[in-house]
Every structure is written in structure tokens, then in C-alpha cells.
Design a protein around this motif. Structure first.
Motif, PDB file in Angstrom:
ATOM      1  N   PHE A   1      -5.124  -2.453  -4.818  1.00 31.30           N
ATOM      2  CA  PHE A   1      -6.500  -1.954  -4.794  1.00 31.30           C
ATOM      3  C   PHE A   1      -7.411  -2.898  -4.030  1.00 31.30           C
TER       4      PHE A   1
ATOM      5  N   SER B   1      -5.981   4.189   8.094  1.00 29.38           N
ATOM      6  CA  SER B   1      -5.361   4.572   6.826  1.00 29.38           C
ATOM      7  C   SER B   1      -5.788   3.616   5.713  1.00 29.38           C
ATOM      8  N   VAL B   2      -6.031   2.355   6.075  1.00 28.15           N
ATOM      9  CA  VAL B   2      -6.522   1.396   5.090  1.00 28.15           C
ATOM     10  C   VAL B   2      -7.885   1.832   4.593  1.00 28.15           C
TER      11      VAL B   2
ATOM     12  N   ASN C   1     -16.559  10.225  -8.278  1.00 30.81           N
ATOM     13  CA  ASN C   1     -15.421   9.641  -8.991  1.00 30.81           C
ATOM     14  C   ASN C   1     -15.849   8.887 -10.232  1.00 30.81           C
TER      15      ASN C   1
ATOM     16  N   MET D   1     -11.514   6.004  -0.026  1.00 29.29           N
ATOM     17  CA  MET D   1     -12.332   7.171  -0.345  1.00 29.29           C
ATOM     18  C   MET D   1     -11.701   8.015  -1.440  1.00 29.29           C
ATOM     19  N   LEU D   2     -10.418   7.809  -1.690  1.00 24.61           N
ATOM     20  CA  LEU D   2      -9.724   8.697  -2.625  1.00 24.61           C
ATOM     21  C   LEU D   2     -10.065   8.341  -4.060  1.00 24.61           C
ATOM     22  N   PRO D   3     -10.149   9.367  -4.915  1.00 25.23           N
ATOM     23  CA  PRO D   3     -10.453   9.087  -6.316  1.00 25.23           C
ATOM     24  C   PRO D   3      -9.326   8.301  -6.979  1.00 25.23           C
ATOM     25  N   GLY D   4      -9.693   7.274  -7.734  1.00 25.45           N
ATOM     26  CA  GLY D   4      -8.709   6.427  -8.383  1.00 25.45           C
ATOM     27  C   GLY D   4      -7.810   7.216  -9.315  1.00 25.45           C
ATOM     28  N   ILE D   5      -8.407   8.247  -9.932  1.00 20.88           N
ATOM     29  CA  ILE D   5      -7.665   9.011 -10.934  1.00 20.88           C
ATOM     30  C   ILE D   5      -6.484   9.738 -10.304  1.00 20.88           C
ATOM     31  N   LEU D   6      -6.575   9.986  -8.990  1.00 20.28           N
ATOM     32  CA  LEU D   6      -5.492  10.652  -8.263  1.00 20.28           C
ATOM     33  C   LEU D   6      -4.192   9.854  -8.373  1.00 20.28           C
ATOM     34  N   PHE D   7      -4.318   8.519  -8.407  1.00 22.98           N
ATOM     35  CA  PHE D   7      -3.129   7.674  -8.416  1.00 22.98           C
ATOM     36  C   PHE D   7      -2.624   7.397  -9.829  1.00 22.98           C
TER      37      PHE D   7
ATOM     38  N   SER E   1      -6.807  16.429 -10.186  1.00 17.56           N
ATOM     39  CA  SER E   1      -7.198  15.301  -9.320  1.00 17.56           C
ATOM     40  C   SER E   1      -7.115  15.680  -7.856  1.00 17.56           C
TER      41      SER E   1
ATOM     42  N   MET F   1       0.823  -1.211   0.000  1.00 13.78           N
ATOM     43  CA  MET F   1       0.000   0.000   0.000  1.00 13.78           C
ATOM     44  C   MET F   1       0.855   1.257   0.000  1.00 13.78           C
TER      45      MET F   1
ATOM     46  N   THR G   1      -7.889   5.108   2.242  1.00 14.23           N
ATOM     47  CA  THR G   1      -7.482   4.995   0.836  1.00 14.23           C
ATOM     48  C   THR G   1      -8.667   4.679  -0.061  1.00 14.23           C
TER      49      THR G   1
END
Lengths: 308, 292
Positions: free
Chosen positions: B165, B120-121, A240, B126-132, A281, A26, B124
Motif C-alpha cells: 500500500f 499502473s502505479v 471510499n 484510485m481503487l477502493p481499498g475494499i476491492l482488495f 466492490s 504490487m 492503483t
């Protein structure tokens, strides 16, 4: 009880060894890329600098300003994409919740074939996005899709409409997303409905309450905690939303149906403006964080007032 | 009394009508998919504009299996299928193993940082996938250039991506499953002379089979269905079904029959897995959603 297994840090070596691979994975895939994302967002990483993007020029918040500034091309599109995603999310979530609740109430009744129906409503949920949205794309085809046939036949539209281009594209995606999304709400709400003690309804009936009053005074308050989580999750997911837009409308859905995730994808991977894409983003992430915080705050407030 | 029973009967009829309506709405796209997969190319390209009287219909005029036979002709669907199988199976194996170890540690040891890690698990997710995606693409490119070890368009790159993921949900779900298995069971095994790992392997693992199976299937399906990262990070060597299926529609024309046949084929693995594990998956989803 856990104490017995050992108290000191050293004694948990096994635990750290066991958790290490997951933490590493992670770290490499979530945390480090996130930090790199911030780095990229304040640098001018584009087609020309990407080969050596680690030494791309620092531009500070210029990429962010471009994303916010409505007078630039990208800023205007970013703003429009936000409006689109808000419209899309509000309609999709509301419709999904209302339909999900109605079906949950329906399936909470006793009738023959109930188990079968509960399995059946799972179908849209478990169907892969790539299958479901491609089928909907086929349904919405102007000349060979099944939808236009009935619209024309019934006289609602004079001649076959092109649904997936222009203004109507957003609504086509909404329809497909609602079809795909309501079963999840129905499942979660159904599970919650079944936990409501039946004695409450009986007591209410003795007091002469109508079924509408029972719904209003017992069912809805009981569903409230689950609904709150459900709606918050739906907001995060829908903001999203990518698959339905990308699959049904392609890489360039046109301004009228462009949403943040497809805009970012285009800006980064078609226009090669990685810096602006990253900044967008991060703006999207900030908006989601703000929504989450406000939502939880509002919730806490009303929950508190209820207790008083 | 009689009026009451007739009202009740009317209520039953309404109930069944409503159920029937829901069933129809759910099934409509599948009917269109099957219908499309059985239609001849002529029927899928013509409308009454070109051929008078030719309207889109639910029943194929002359049903044919040619779309299934030709599913691999214009688009290398079988290759995509193989790619998806390798990536999804790889993700399943790696993600299940890593999340089992992590969930066991979270469930059994009160170590320092446990709560921080759990939060923290969850965060992660909640974050938009596009961010990564952009950092990913650039990091993959950088690693390839510096080390010569390619990650973009390789199985390892995709398995690694999807494993991470799948991890958050898998860890949380397995942890709550393992919490339901009493601590005394591993303690007893260790008193009897088992090592920690042997206790996990021989005693806890068999008890946790349903939870493990649910997580395994979840990560397989995740890899099978993912679109965003696959659209950027896969290429000729690794293109998955979820993205490859869009090749049936090109700028020069659409092969809807082929696409619908392919839709049915790529749904099969997912359907099988869900049918086998339906109970556990639904339980996990519902408890995951209600507990937050």
C-alpha cells in the motif's frame, strides 16, 4: 541525456533487477487480488463454500444482479448506501473546499503568528483517523458529550439528542469528516495562492478593481487547475470513505448511515457472502471509474473552450 | 485619512478574530480529548440525569492521572502498541528499500515499460481499498491451508500488505526527488570506478536523505493508522492500535477516559515523526496533489 546510459534492452538489466521487487509486491497485492476479486464476484463464495472457495459454483452475473436489484434486501441496501455516500460526499467535499479556501485566503494575509497558524491547521490532517474519529464519537455522546451540553443550554434542543444512531448519524460523520478534511484543501490552495504573481493584483488595483473583482478575475481562475485535482481526489477518497463510519458508528451503522464500504464489509465478513461483497466492490470501482472519466472529459471540454 | 486608518484597524481586529476562531475550531477536539483523559470515571459516566448538576464540562472536576495508569487494564493497549511498532517499523524498512530501488530505476534508466509501470502505479491509488480486502482474506486463508504458512494474523502478512500500500506513493515521490539529483553525479562516480549499486549507496543516497526520510515516515504512519485491513486481517497476535483502541467501548459499557488517554499515547509517534519531517512531508503532499 538518458541515451548515454545505454540504449539496448539488455543494458537495462540493472533497472529491471531494481524494479523487480516492487513490481512483484504490487503484482501480489494489487493486480492478482484484483483478478481474484473478479473470480470471486462471479462465484457463489459464502460461509459454506469458502473453505474450498476455489471450487465454489459459478453463478455468472447473479451477484451483480443482486447488487442492482432494488427488490432484494441486499439490492435495496446497496442502493440506499449509494444515496448515502453521494449525500455525504457532496456535503463533505463542498464544505471542506469552501472552508479550506476561506482559511487559505485568511492565512495568505500578513499577520503575526501566521507561521504558527499554518502549523496548527496541519493538526487535524496528521491526527490518525482512529484518534480523531473516536474523539468525535466522544464529543457526540448524548449525555456525557460536550456538544449536547451547549445545544441544550442554548435551548436549540429540548433534551440531549442521540446523534450516532439513526438519521442524524450520517450528519455527525459529515461534521467530523469536514473537520478532518478541510486542512488538506487549505494547504493545497494556500500553496497555489502563493504562486499567483502579485503584479497582477497591482495592475488590477491601478485599473480600479474592487477586491471582490480581483478575487473573481485573478484568484479563482488561478486556483482552478489545483481545485480540479483536489476535488477529483476528494471524490475518490470520499466515495471510499470507511474509517469515519466504521469508527464512529461501528460495524452496523443502520440503514440510514450505511455506505458502500461498510455494507461490503458487513456482507462479506458478518454475513459471509464473499461473492456478493466482491460484486459490490466491483460495482463501486466501476462507478468511481465513470466519475473519473466524466469529470476529466468535462474538464477537458471547458479548458478547450477557454483557449478559444 | 483618519477614517481610513480606523477602517484598517477594524480590519485587523476582524482578521485576528477570524484567526482565533479557526484556531478554536481546530483545537476543540484535542481539548475535549485531554479533558476526557483527566476525568474520573464517575464524571465520565454520570450526567445531570443521574447526578443533579453534573453537566459535561471542559475542566475536569477532580483531575486525575488514573486513566493513564490504567490504560492497559481493561484493554491490552501496550500489547497493541508493540504490535503496531513491529508492523509499522517493518513496513517502513521494507517499503523504503523497495521504493528506493524502484524509484532509482525509474529515474535513471529509460527502460521499456517505464511509462506503463508508472501509470499502473498511480492507477492503483484510485481503487477502493475494499476491492482488495475480500480476495486478500480468501487468498491468505488459501495459502495457510495449502502451505501451512500462516499469513492472517501474522506480522509478515501485515508488513507485506502495508508495504504494497505504501509503495505507489513512495515510488512516485522518491522518483521526483531523485529526478532532482543530476545524472552526472552517478556517472562521475561510475567513471571513477564505482559500481552502479555503490554509486547509489554512497553518492546518491546521502543526497536523497530528506526524500528517503519522508517516504520512510510516510510508510510508518500508514502502517500505524490503517483501519480497514487491520480490522479483518489482524487477530490476537497482531491487533494494531488503530483497531484495538475501539475495545474501550464495549456492549456493556464505555471506558472513555481510558480511550482518550490511549488516543494521546498512540498519537505521540505520529506527532514526533511529523514534527521532525514537517517541511518535506508538506512539500511532498502539496506537489503530489498539484501535479496529480
Amino acid at each position: 541525456m538518458n541515451r548515454r546510459l545505454g540504449a539496448g534492452l539488455g543494458r537495462h538489466r540493472t533497472a529491471y533487477i531494481m524494479i523487480l521487487p516492487a513490481v512483484l509486491a504490487m503484482l501480489l497485492v494489487h493486480y492478482i487480488p484484483m483478478l481474484w476479486g473478479f473470480y470471486i464476484s462471479v462465484h457463489d463464495v459464502n460461509l459454506f463454500t469458502m473453505a474450498n472457495w476455489t471450487s465454489a459454483p459459478f453463478v455468472g452475473i447473479r451477484n451483480f444482479v443482486a447488487g442492482f436489484d432494488g427488490s432484494t434486501a441486499i439490492g435495496a441496501r446497496a442502493f440506499r448506501s449509494l444515496v448515502n455516500i453521494v449525500v455525504y460526499s457532496v456535503v463533505t467535499i463542498t464544505a471542506g473546499y469552501v472552508i479550506g479556501l476561506a482559511v487559505a485566503l485568511l492565512l495568505n494575509q500578513e499577520f503575526r503568528g501566521r507561521t504558527l497558524m499554518r502549523g496548527l491547521i496541519l493538526l487535524p490532517y496528521i491526527t490518525p483517523d482512529s484518534v480523531a474519529y473516536n474523539v468525535w464519537r466522544f464529543i457526540f455522546q448524548s449525555r456525557i458529550g460536550i456538544l449536547n451540553r451547549y445545544l441544550v443550554q442554548s435551548g436549540l434542543v429540548a433534551e440531549p439528542t442521540v446523534w450516532l444512531i439513526g438519521k442524524s448519524a450520517l450528519w455527525a460523520v459529515v461534521v467530523a469528516s469536514v473537520w478532518k478534511g478541510w486542512p488538506f484543501a487549505a494547504l493545497v490552495l494556500l500553496a497555489a495562492l502563493q504562486k499567483i504573481p502579485q503584479e497582477l493584483y497591482e495592475a488590477c488595483r491601478v485599473d480600479g478593481a474592487s477586491s471582490w473583482q480581483q478575487f473573481w478575475c485573478i484568484t479563482l481562475p488561478f486556483l482552478r487547475p489545483v481545485s480540479v485535482t483536489l476535488i477529483l481526489m476528494s471524490i475518490l477518497w470520499n466515495f471510499n470513505a470507511f474509517n469515519q463510519f466504521f469508527i464512529m458508528l461501528g460495524k452496523d451503522p443502520g440503514v440510514a448511515a450505511e455506505v458502500p464500504s461498510t455494507l461490503i464489509l458487513r456482507e462479506a465478513f458478518s454475513n459471509f457472502n464473499y461473492g456478493i461483497g466482491s460484486a459490490l466492490s466491483i460495482i463501486l470501482m466501476m462507478i468511481l471509474l465513470v466519475i473519473t472519466v466524466i469529470y476529466l472529459r468535462v474538464l477537458k471540454g471547458t479548458a478547450g473552450s477557454e483557449e478559444v | 485619512m483618519r477614517r481610513n486608518s480606523s477602517r484598517k484597524a477594524a480590519g485587523r481586529v476582524l482578521l485576528y478574530l477570524a484567526v482565533l476562531f479557526v484556531a478554536l475550531v481546530v483545537l476543540m477536539p484535542y481539548a475535549w480529548m485531554v479533558s476526557g483523559s483527566l476525568k474520573q470515571t464517575l464524571e465520565l459516566q454520570s450526567s445531570d440525569v443521574m447526578v443533579p448538576g453534573m453537566r459535561p464540562s471542559w475542566i475536569p472536576r477532580r483531575p486525575t492521572l488514573e486513566n493513564y495508569r490504567n490504560v492497559n487494564r481493561s484493554v491490552p493497549m501496550l500489547t497493541y502498541f508493540a504490535h503496531s511498532m513491529v508492523i509499522s517499523t517493518g513496513t517502513m524498512v521494507v517499503a523504503t528499500a523497495l521504493s528506493l530501488l524502484a524509484a532509482y530505476a525509474l529515474s535513471r534508466f529509460p527502460f521499456r515499460g517505464r511509462d506503463v509501470y508508472t501509470v499502473s502505479v498511480l492507477a492503483t491509488q484510485m481503487l477502493p481499498g475494499i476491492l482488495f480486502l475480500i480476495p486478500y482474506y480468501l487468498i491468505f486463508t488459501l495459502i495457510s491451508r495449502r502451505t501451512g504458512f500462516p499469513l492472517r494474523d501474522t506480522y509478515w502478512g501485515m508488513i507485506f500488505t502495508y508495504t504494497s500500500f505504501a509503495l505507489p506513493f513512495s515510488i512516485v515521490m522518491l522518483r521526483s526527488y531523485l529526478n532532482g539529483i543530476p545524472l552526472e553525479i552517478d556517472e562521475q562516480a561510475m567513471i571513477d570506478g564505482c559500481t552502479r549499486f555503490r554509486a547509489l549507496w554512497q553518492i546518491v543516497l546521502p543526497l536523497a536523505t530528506p526524500g528517503i526520510a519522508a517516504v520512510a515516515i510516510y510508510s510508518f504512519i500508514m502502517g500505524w493508522n490503517e483501519v480497514l485491513f487491520a480490522s479483518v486481517l489482524t487477530g490476537r497476535q497482531t491487533r494494531t492500535v488503530a483497531v484495538g483502541i475501539m475495545d474501550y467501548v464495549t456492549a456493556t459499557g464505555a471506558n472513555w477516559g481510558g480511550m482518550m488517554a490511549a488516543c494521546i499515547i498512540i498519537s505521540i509517534p505520529v506527532l514526533i515523526m511529523f514534527t521532525v519531517m514537517q517541511r518535506y512531508i508538506v512539500e511532498g503532499l502539496v506537489s503530489g496533489a498539484t501535479k496529480g
